[in-house]
Design a protein around this motif. Sequence first.
Motif: not given
Lengths: 270, 205
Positions: A1-30
């Motif tokens: 995999m090229s470094s550009e592709k690895i960056d994109s993969v990492l970005l999507i994974s991190v974004f998805s996981i952070l979005a899920i965790i963030g949403a759960l925390i946000f929903i329950f806190t609010v």
Amino acid sequence: MSSEKIDSVLLISVFSILAIIGALIFIFTVFIKQRNKLVKEKYENQIMSERQQHALELQALRSQMNPHFVHNSLNAIQYYIQRNEVELSEIYLTKFSKLIRSFFTLSRKRHITIAQEMSLLENYLSIEQLRFEDKLNYSITKDTELDEEDIIPTMLLQPIVENAVNHGIFHKATTGTVAIHFGYVSEDSFKVTIIDDGIGLVKSKAIFDNSGKELNNRSSSVLQDRLKLLEYSNTWKVSYTLEDREDTEGAIATLIFKPIEDEHTSIPSR
Amino acid sequence: MMSDILLIVTKLVLFLSAIISFWRWKELKLGNLVYFPFYMLFVVLIEVCSHFNGISSIDKLLYTLFDIVTYLFFISWFYKILSKNKLVVLLGVCYVNSLIFSLILEDITGELKIQSTVGTMIMFLLSILFYTSLIKSNQLIDFIRLPAFWIVTGILIFTLGYLPITFSLTKDFLPSRNVVYLILVVVNVLLYGFFSIAFLCPQKR
């Protein structure tokens, strides 16, 4: 995999996981925060409506005049009329109508001044004195430190005085005295003592027991209900004791009043 | 090997959720989740068919069918629980239009990316709409025991995890297989896990 592709993969994974965790925390806190707010609001509304209900119940209790008292007073007036004692019956009628007017006017108020309470009791006892003729004496006094404009729950004392007259003095063979004293306790507290030299609590109960009647003391039950409601409505802390006198015959009722100031009540400052 | 284990875990959670929905069928009939056991059965059937079918194009067709049924099912469910909100109707119309565009513009044996992206976004919007209406209502007091809350939370989590994948699909860029699997496992486990909680909640009409 090229470094550009690895960056994109990492970005999507991190974004998805952070979005899920963030949403759960946000929903329950609010939601938990909002729920707590709603529960608090509902609780406060409930407390408010309960207090309003207590206030209405208190008003209803205040406006209750003992039917026996009305009956006895009217009987006494009738007695004077029959004896052709027109002047006396007029005095009686005037006092009685004044008392009834005071009852109706003051029963709408939650608090009255000590001066108004003293006047009401004076009026009540003067009527009872007419009925008892020479058999009843009374005195109403006050400490000089105690301000006449201080407030007191409306007509709380009248049922106690009524008991002292009807259960203490009534059964006494000789002349009886009812002494009411408003005493200073502290800056935010005062005491009222109602002393009679009647037959006392024990003898009074024995008379009822012997007569075969059930001691259905309306004044006492109204008083107990009112003290309970005052406590629930968080406006006054009233400690009430009733006991036989130790020095002589008779009973002594003591009430210590202390206003409670909280965010839900609006008692006028003393 | 790792991806196989992850897929088995996902399917186990799905089957468990489907079993719970049928086990609680009598209770579910009392509330808004009355048609969920049938939907769960449909999902299980799609998964079973996909597992035993080796042809890629049929597989894609099955999942396209799954997408269409899922989006239509949830739009109609949101319409019911959001007291026949007109915005839900509008979003439903948007989805149907996107589906028509997809069928005209895209290959049906491939992936219908337009309808998939629009459908996912509509699910996201409907979830927000539900939360907005719930936060204003008295049901908020006991939201933990509210089946709709868990269903919608499952949908929202799935949408949040799935949106980046659908966007990368539209750009003809798919992250590595393992990343897709990992994200899909997490969102599916959460989705069907939350569905199971919803099925176990006391149902009210």
